[in-house]
Structures are given as structure tokens and as C-alpha cells.
Design an enzyme around this catalytic site. Sequence first.
Site, PDB file in Angstrom:
ATOM      1  N   ASP A   1      -2.953   2.662  -6.126  1.00  0.00           N
ATOM      2  CA  ASP A   1      -1.865   2.747  -5.151  1.00  0.00           C
ATOM      3  C   ASP A   1      -1.732   1.525  -4.248  1.00  0.00           C
ATOM      4  O   ASP A   1      -1.047   1.591  -3.216  1.00  0.00           O
ATOM      5  CB  ASP A   1      -2.039   3.998  -4.290  1.00  0.00           C
ATOM      6  N   GLU A   2      -2.347   0.409  -4.610  1.00  0.00           N
ATOM      7  CA  GLU A   2      -2.212  -0.780  -3.775  1.00  0.00           C
ATOM      8  C   GLU A   2      -2.376  -2.043  -4.606  1.00  0.00           C
ATOM      9  O   GLU A   2      -3.057  -2.051  -5.632  1.00  0.00           O
ATOM     10  CB  GLU A   2      -3.238  -0.764  -2.638  1.00  0.00           C
TER      11      GLU A   2
ATOM     12  N   ASP B   1       0.844  -1.190   0.000  1.00  0.00           N
ATOM     13  CA  ASP B   1       0.000   0.000   0.000  1.00  0.00           C
ATOM     14  C   ASP B   1       0.883   1.245   0.000  1.00  0.00           C
ATOM     15  O   ASP B   1       1.648   1.467   0.942  1.00  0.00           O
ATOM     16  CB  ASP B   1      -0.897  -0.024   1.243  1.00  0.00           C
TER      17      ASP B   1
END
Length: 408
Positions: A113-114, A16
Site C-alpha cells: 500500500d505504499e 501511502d
Amino acid sequence: MEATYQKRSRVIFHVDCNSFFASCEIARDPSLKGKAVVVAGDPKERKGVVLAANYIAKQRFGIYTTMPLWEAKKRCPQLVVLKPDFHLYREISEKVFQFLATFTPVLERASIDEGYLDITDCYSLGSPLDIAEQIQKELLQMLHIPVSIGIAPNKFLAKMASNMKKPLGITVLRKRDVPKVLWPLPVQEMHGIGDKTAKKLNSIGIFTIGELAKAEKVTLQNLLGITGVRLKEWANGIDPRPVDPESGEKWKSIGSSTTLPRNVTEERILLEVLRDLAQSVSNRMKQKGVVSSTVQIMIRYSNFQTITRSKTWENPFQEAEEIFQRAVYLLKRHWNGNPVRLLGITAVDVFDKKEAVKQLDLFHFEEEAKKESLWNTIERLQQKFGNSIIQRGSELFRDKSGDNGKSL
């Protein structure tokens, strides 16, 4: 964790990126390091809204997403305010995932973003902790992006673990740790549970993850459907879902088209067809939890000549009315007036709804919230009583006047 490798059970990472939008801005301009930084929809306006904040802004000054910009500036007069640059964020995201793919091909993008990595077969690279430390260190050195990593035997626990220490945390969460670590937490802190679901669970006396884990399966199913059963499994540390490398690629576009019963030159009829197609596309986007910023229409004329035209708008959308209005714009701009045999609408380059950060000022933010409530109400009524329960005045007028255009 080495013993985990030897037993050949799954080892899953959840990686993350910390305060991703703000981190991207700091990576581009290192002089921002050590400063409170936010990304805001309209930095020139007092009524702008904070879209993202770095950890200095969050932890030292209590600034959070959706906070009015004037309040954020009041809490931190030296606050650095930047306009969002989604092109930059997607470019850096691509580099992050390209790097992660060097460790294992079993990589699933969960959002911009993860992502999840299955490193079960990567024992030649070292222990899970060694690999996690290498990923964290090299992303920071190469791209200047800090990440937190959760290590667990399944995706749910890995996701929960990555949230436990930010920024730059590495957390191991085993199934045997669940009663001690997760069960005391309130249900709203559990991945997969939003405010509405938490309130429903609270209404039947379930306030902690432990209470959810011990709740009757039938009770949860009656309350939440199949989702309730899945949440109970997760609360007990059970999640059989594999890391799916194709999951992020499955819904690059969502479209719907129809061949008309006859060649059509009446704009009114073409608009009715577009409205139905927009509703179909919207329904499928909601099922997949995705949004888009680009609408494409396809027009096939009676001579089989086919054109496709598209346009990208600033803000992402998902609602049928928004898709319809954009499709109408394209039709009016590009239809040459010749008889139409087929029409189609496609939402192009769809992406996870969680990525959809609108550049809204505070007043538009409130307006959007009101719209969403109205759309949700209409949707529930249509699901219960049928699509015809709510109609526009023009549709009722056509029905009364005997216009058979709706037969399409």
C-alpha cells in the site's frame, strides 16, 4: 517547488494508501461510506482481533489494530466487521501502482500500500504539488482509494512527510525544515525506529529526533552498529538512497538446494537435509525482511527425473520450523520412494513482512508472540555459540549411538 526543479535536485514522492484494507472494502461496497469499518481475523468470534480500521473507526471511536474485537464492538455497537480478502487487496494494489507508473518509470514499491516515485524529470507534467494533487484526485475518482503524499528531496523525508497528514494529505518537507519539524518529535515517531530501538536509544539519553541527530557517531555505532550511523544521517535529513524500480522484484522467491553425496532412500536422512535447507531459507528471508505463504520443494531422483511441488497456506511464515514442517508435508505427499539425488526448498512469492497480517484470534495472537520470543532467543544463542548449542533430543541420541547420518 518549481525552483527545486530548476536546480535539478531530486524530488521524491512517498504515496501511502490510507487505511488500505478498509478502503478496499469500502471501494467494493460504497454503502459502507460514512460508517465505522474494521477488517478482523474472525468476525464471528468474540475473541477475534482487529487487523485494520478505517479513519472513522480510529478517530471517532479510538479503535486500533490488534484491539480485541469485543472491545471494538463495545466502543462502537454499529461497527461493520469484515473478513480479510487479500486477493482483493493485491488486485487493487496492482491497479494503484499501474496508475502511478503512468507518471514516471522510476517507481519503487515499498509494500502493498505504499511506494516511492522520483519525479525529478517530470517537470513537463507541472509542479510537484500539481502532480501530487492529480495523483490524489484520480486515485480517489478511479479506484476510490484515498492516499496521502509526502514530497521531499529524499526517500526518508518523503516517508516522514506522508505520515504528517492523514487521510488525503499532501505535505512538503524540505531539508531545511528538519530542525523545526522533525527534531522535537520523540525518536519512536521516526521512520526506521521501532520500540526495541527506541528503548535502546532512550537507555543512553536519546529521546528526541534532535538528540539523535546530534549524538556522537561512535556512540550510535557501538549501540546499533551500522544502523545507528544510518539513523543519525536520516535524523539530519540525509538519505542518498535512490528510488529503485527493481527493489520490489528482487526477492520474488528465496530458495536453497543441495546435491546429496550419494543417492538416498532413507526418509530420516532426507528430513535432516530438509531441516538444514529450511534453516538456510529462513535466514535469508529474515535478512531481506520478507515472508511467504507458499513453500515449494524440488526432488531430483537418481535417474535425473525432477519434480517440483508446492502448496499455499493461509498464514504467512518466515521461521525455519514452519518452513521445515511444510516441506515435510510436501515430501511425504509427493516422494515416490525412489533414490533421491537432490533436494531443494523455495519460499515462493515472498513479500514484505509488513504485509503479513495474520488471521489470528486473540489467543493465537498471544501464542504467536510467545513463539517469536522463543525463536529469537534460540537464534541469539546459535549466533553466539554456534548452531549445535541447541539440539533436538533425537539428534543427541543419534550422536551418542554413533549414527553418522549427520555427516550430510
